[in-house]
Design a protein around this motif. Structure first.
Motif, short mmCIF file in Angstrom:
data_model
loop_
_atom_site.label_atom_id
_atom_site.label_comp_id
_atom_site.label_asym_id
_atom_site.label_seq_id
_atom_site.Cartn_x
_atom_site.Cartn_y
_atom_site.Cartn_z
N ASP A 117 -8.96 -127.74 -11.19
CA ASP A 117 -9.96 -126.68 -11.10
C ASP A 117 -9.88 -125.76 -9.90
N ALA A 118 -8.81 -125.87 -9.07
CA ALA A 118 -8.67 -125.00 -7.89
C ALA A 118 -9.87 -125.13 -6.95
N ALA A 119 -10.49 -126.30 -6.92
CA ALA A 119 -11.62 -126.62 -6.01
C ALA A 119 -12.91 -125.88 -6.34
N VAL A 120 -13.03 -125.36 -7.56
CA VAL A 120 -14.26 -124.66 -7.92
C VAL A 120 -15.37 -125.64 -8.25
N ARG A 121 -16.60 -125.26 -7.98
CA ARG A 121 -17.79 -125.99 -8.41
C ARG A 121 -18.68 -124.96 -9.09
N LEU A 122 -19.08 -125.25 -10.31
CA LEU A 122 -19.85 -124.28 -11.07
C LEU A 122 -21.25 -124.12 -10.52
N PRO A 123 -21.73 -122.88 -10.37
CA PRO A 123 -23.12 -122.66 -9.96
C PRO A 123 -24.08 -123.00 -11.10
N THR A 154 -17.50 -109.58 -16.15
CA THR A 154 -17.92 -110.99 -16.23
C THR A 154 -16.81 -111.89 -15.72
N THR A 155 -15.58 -111.61 -16.15
CA THR A 155 -14.44 -112.39 -15.70
C THR A 155 -14.26 -112.29 -14.19
N ALA A 156 -14.45 -111.08 -13.65
CA ALA A 156 -14.31 -110.88 -12.21
C ALA A 156 -15.35 -111.71 -11.45
N GLY A 157 -16.55 -111.79 -11.99
CA GLY A 157 -17.59 -112.59 -11.36
C GLY A 157 -17.26 -114.07 -11.37
N ILE A 158 -16.64 -114.52 -12.45
CA ILE A 158 -16.23 -115.92 -12.55
C ILE A 158 -15.13 -116.23 -11.55
N VAL A 159 -14.14 -115.36 -11.48
CA VAL A 159 -13.00 -115.57 -10.57
C VAL A 159 -13.46 -115.57 -9.11
N ALA A 160 -14.48 -114.79 -8.82
CA ALA A 160 -14.96 -114.69 -7.43
C ALA A 160 -15.39 -116.04 -6.87
N ASN A 161 -15.73 -116.98 -7.73
CA ASN A 161 -16.23 -118.29 -7.31
C ASN A 161 -15.11 -119.32 -7.18
N ILE A 162 -13.87 -118.95 -7.48
CA ILE A 162 -12.76 -119.91 -7.46
C ILE A 162 -12.07 -119.86 -6.10
N PRO A 163 -12.06 -120.96 -5.33
CA PRO A 163 -11.52 -120.94 -3.97
C PRO A 163 -10.02 -120.64 -3.89
N PHE A 164 -9.16 -121.53 -4.39
CA PHE A 164 -7.72 -121.30 -4.31
C PHE A 164 -6.99 -122.22 -5.29
N PRO A 165 -6.05 -121.68 -6.04
CA PRO A 165 -5.70 -120.26 -6.14
C PRO A 165 -6.86 -119.43 -6.68
N HIS A 166 -7.01 -118.23 -6.14
CA HIS A 166 -8.15 -117.37 -6.44
C HIS A 166 -7.92 -116.61 -7.75
N ARG A 167 -7.93 -117.36 -8.84
CA ARG A 167 -7.67 -116.80 -10.16
C ARG A 167 -8.03 -117.82 -11.21
N LEU A 168 -8.02 -117.38 -12.47
CA LEU A 168 -8.17 -118.33 -13.57
C LEU A 168 -6.92 -119.20 -13.68
N GLY A 169 -7.10 -120.40 -14.18
CA GLY A 169 -5.95 -121.28 -14.39
C GLY A 169 -5.09 -120.77 -15.53
N ASP A 170 -3.81 -121.06 -15.43
CA ASP A 170 -2.85 -120.72 -16.49
C ASP A 170 -2.72 -121.93 -17.41
N PRO A 171 -2.81 -121.75 -18.73
CA PRO A 171 -2.66 -122.88 -19.64
C PRO A 171 -1.40 -123.70 -19.39
N ASP A 172 -0.34 -123.05 -18.88
CA ASP A 172 0.89 -123.79 -18.56
C ASP A 172 0.65 -124.80 -17.45
N GLU A 173 -0.34 -124.54 -16.58
CA GLU A 173 -0.65 -125.50 -15.52
C GLU A 173 -1.36 -126.73 -16.08
N TYR A 174 -2.15 -126.53 -17.09
CA TYR A 174 -2.73 -127.69 -17.80
C TYR A 174 -1.61 -128.48 -18.46
N ALA A 175 -0.70 -127.77 -19.15
CA ALA A 175 0.41 -128.44 -19.82
C ALA A 175 1.27 -129.21 -18.84
N LEU A 176 1.46 -128.66 -17.64
CA LEU A 176 2.22 -129.35 -16.60
C LEU A 176 1.54 -130.66 -16.22
#
Length: 253
Positions: free
Chosen positions: A245-251, A204-226
C-alpha cells in the motif's frame, strides 16, 4: 516453488490485478486458467497467454465446481490459486432516506468472501491429492483482502467486512492445511490503478493520490502480480496478510 510447468488458476483475471497476475504467472511458465464473471474478457486474456478462460460466478458453488472439473481435465491439478475476483459496491448501512443496505451487504459477502472460500476449497482439495514437490509443498492459495479491512471508510461496511473475513481466515486455513503442505496467504492491496480507479474523475484521483506517502502514486497491477510471484517462490511465507500500500492509511472519508 517455481511456477514453470505448474497449473495456476486466477479469478477476476479479465482485468486489473487478476489480469496482471495471470500474465505474469504465464510468463514464468505456468499454465493458467482464468475464471471471471466476464466470460468474454476471460477468453480474451486467456488467448493472450495461452491459457483457458472460463466464465464463472465465484459466488455460485456449482459454477466453481464445474470450473475446477474443466481445469483438471484440460490443464491438470492446480498448484497455485489466486483469488482476485471481487466487487466494491459502496453504501451506508442506513441510507439518508432510511433505506437499509442489507441486499448489497449479502451480495458483497457472497462474491468477495464466500467466492474466495469456494475457490480456496476446491483448489486446496486438488493440491492435497497431488504428490509434494521438492520443497515439500503441494501448493499455495493467495487470497486478496484490502487495506479497507483495517482502514474501512464511510460507506465501505460491506466491502470491509468481506475483506476482513478474507484476512481472518488466512491463518486458520494455513494451520489446517499445513500437514498437507498447502500454504495460504493473503495480500491486502492499497490504492491501485485498476478499471475501478480509471472510471473516477481526474480531480478525485488526484485527491486520492495526495494521501499516498511513497511511492507517491497509485499502485501498478504488475506490482501486485510481483508480490504474488514472490509469495509463490518463497516457501516460508505462510499464514500472513501482507499490506501492499505504499504506507497509505485511508482517512474516514
Amino acid at each position: 516453488m517455481q511456477c514453470d510447468g505448474l497449473v495456476a488458476v486466477v479469478t477476476g483475471a479479465a482485468s486489473g490485478l487478476g489480469a496482471a497476475t495471470a500474465r505474469r504467472l504465464a510468463r514464468e511458465g505456468a499454465r493458467v486458467a482464468i475464471l471471471d464473471y466476464d466470460a468474454e474478457g476471460a477468453a480474451r486474456v486467456a488467448g493472450e497467454i495461452g491459457g483457458i478462460g472460463i466464465g464463472c460466478d465465484v459466488g455460485d458453488a456449482a459454477q466453481v465446481a464445474a470450473a475446477f472439473e474443466r481445469i483438471g481435465s484440460e490443464l491438470g491439478a492446480v498448484r497455485v490459486a489466486v483469488n482476485c475476483a471481487g466487487i466494491g459496491l459502496a453504501a451506508r448501512v442506513v441510507g439518508r432516506d432510511g433505506t437499509l443496505s442489507t441486499d448489497l451487504f449479502e451480495r458483497t459477502i457472497r462474491v468477495n468472501l464466500i467466492g474466495s472460500f469456494h475457490v480456496m476449497a476446491h483448489a486446496s482439495r486438488m493440491m492435497m491429492a497431488e504428490a509434494p514437490l521438492e520443497t515439500g509443498e503441494r501448493g499455495v492459495v493467495i487470497n486478496t483482502a484490502s487495506i479497507a479491512y483495517q482502514d474501512g471508510q464511510v460507506g465501505q461496511t460491506a466491502y470491509a467486512a468481506s475483506k476482513g473475513g478474507i484476512a481472518a481466515m488466512c491463518l486458520p486455513a494455513a494451520r489446517e492445511m499445513a500437514k498437507q503442505g498447502v500454504r495460504v496467504m493473503a495480500i491486502a492491496p492499497g490504492l491501485f490503478h485498476t478499471p475501478m480507479m480509471e472510471g473516477l474523475p481526474e480531480e478525485t484521483t488526484a485527491g486520492i493520490v495526495a494521501n499516498i506517502p511513497f511511492p507517491h502514486r497509485l499502485g501498478d497491477p504488475d506490482e501486485y502480480a510481483l508480490m504474488v510471484s514472490q509469495i509463490v517462490a518463497n516457501p516460508y511465507l505462510n499464514g500472513e496478510v501482507i499490506r501492499l500500500d505504499a504506507a497509505v492509511r485511508l482517512p474516514q472519508r
